[in-house]
Motif scaffolding. Structure first.
Motif, short mmCIF file in Angstrom:
data_model
loop_
_atom_site.label_atom_id
_atom_site.label_comp_id
_atom_site.label_asym_id
_atom_site.label_seq_id
_atom_site.Cartn_x
_atom_site.Cartn_y
_atom_site.Cartn_z
N CYS A 1 135.93 185.23 -5.04
CA CYS A 1 135.95 184.85 -6.30
C CYS A 1 137.03 185.61 -7.11
O CYS A 1 137.04 186.84 -7.29
CB CYS A 1 134.58 185.49 -6.80
N VAL B 1 126.07 180.35 0.25
CA VAL B 1 126.48 181.22 1.58
C VAL B 1 126.05 182.87 1.21
O VAL B 1 125.96 182.97 0.07
CB VAL B 1 128.24 181.16 1.09
N GLY C 1 125.32 186.66 1.14
CA GLY C 1 125.97 187.84 0.94
C GLY C 1 126.69 188.28 2.18
O GLY C 1 126.09 188.53 3.25
N HIS D 1 130.61 188.35 -4.91
CA HIS D 1 130.18 186.98 -5.32
C HIS D 1 130.61 185.88 -4.07
O HIS D 1 131.57 185.79 -3.69
CB HIS D 1 130.34 186.57 -6.69
N ARG D 2 129.40 184.96 -3.89
CA ARG D 2 129.85 184.12 -2.90
C ARG D 2 129.70 182.69 -3.34
O ARG D 2 128.76 182.38 -4.43
CB ARG D 2 129.00 184.25 -1.59
N PHE E 1 134.39 190.34 -1.82
CA PHE E 1 133.46 189.02 -1.82
C PHE E 1 132.22 189.53 -2.15
O PHE E 1 131.28 189.04 -1.63
CB PHE E 1 133.52 188.83 -0.21
N PHE F 1 136.60 179.92 -6.87
CA PHE F 1 136.60 180.51 -5.56
C PHE F 1 137.71 179.90 -4.77
O PHE F 1 138.11 178.81 -4.62
CB PHE F 1 135.28 180.16 -4.78
#
Length: 291
Positions: free
Chosen positions: A205, A287, A289, A282-283, A280, A196
């Protein structure tokens, strides 16, 4: 996509390949503007991305930028007819090339051409392959017919198409053989082999493959961007000087540098970057979505 639908799509792409470029481009732009008026998941994704990356813009500015992006995206789908079925001569006639390196240097060191997902990325890759040997990484699509067509047409001038999931050993061997490898690592392909790092201040990611392959293949990394020129004049392929001190030994530092370079290019043509992708998806842990 069923067999008949696929055949019709191929027929349309072949038709677009023989029609005047300006006509196809204008048709795609108009169709994109019309589709933007219809609520859709892709429109939602575009607006979410724009709000995250450009938090100081007004709603009117978001709307205008998103509409122009839809114009470019749909236009790029139609122009794929030219890119996939047009002749090498017709392709070259549409592309201006501005390169900081000698693209015909037979003694060039192992080279990774680092591309980014702007709407015209395929044009630059295909035009380069019309005159120079090259390999290009691709991601397998879920639709087998479409995947096979894209692979075949993108490599029709001799480019070696290598699936992204193949072993690094094969890619490194390709680099060391003297054949440059073209790849783009600016999409979210999951947390494996990714870190990240900020993209316009938002944790993104991002694959570390550019740094890892450069290190293993002892390769220089040369960024390139293909942009759509105004007034339906075609495209411009810009090849930049190799990144200095890259790789640095830290995949995280190098991947952050890649995103920082990309940011400078996005700001030049913000409506041409591929905001329709879930950048974005994947966080970081904990965090929420965004889509």
């Amino acid at each position: 996509m069923d067999r008949i639908g696929f055949a019709l799509m191929v027929a349309l792409l072949r038709l677009f390949a023989v029609l005047p470029y300006g006509l196809v481009a204008r048709l795609g732009s108009a169709l994109g503007a019309a589709l933007y008026r219809i609520p859709s998941r892709r429109k939602h994704i575009v607006l979410v991305n724009l709000r995250l990356c450009f938090p100081t813009k007004t709603e009117r500015e978001y709307d205008e930028l998103a509409r122009n992006h839809f114009r470019h995206v749909v236009r790029s789908y139609l122009e794929r007819g030219i890119q996939w079925f047009g002749s090498a001569q017709s392709m070259k006639g549409l592309v201006e090339i501005d390169s900081a390196i000698d693209l015909h240097d037979k003694n060039a060191p192992p080279t990774i051409f680092m591309g980014f997902h702007f709407v015209a990325i395929e044009v630059g890759c295909i035009v380069y392959s019309t005159s120079q040997p090259a390999a290009s990484l691709y991601t397998r699509m879920s639709n087998v017919r479409m995947c096979d067509l894209a692979k075949r047409q993108r490599g029709r001038f001799g480019a070696e198409m290598i699936e992204r999931s193949t072993s690094a050993r094969k890619i490194v061997a390709t680099l060391r053989s003297g054949k440059p490898v073209m790849l783009a690592a600016d999409m979210d392909h999951g947390i494996d082999n990714s870190v990240f790092v900020p993209f316009f201040g938002v944790p993104a990611c991002t694959l570390t493959s550019v740094a890892r392959l450069a290190r293993l293949g002892r390769a220089r990394v040369v960024p390139f961007v293909t942009e759509v020129l105004p007034d339906y004049r075609g495209y411009k392929l810009t090849v930049f000087a190799p990144l200095e001190d890259f790789p640095s030994g830290s995949d995280t530092v190098d991947t952050r540098r890649m995103n920082a370079f990309l940011e400078t290019q996005v700001l030049k043509n913000p409506d041409q970057y591929y905001w329709v992708h879930r950048r974005f998806k994947h966080r970081p842990a904990g965090v929420a979505g965004v889509y």
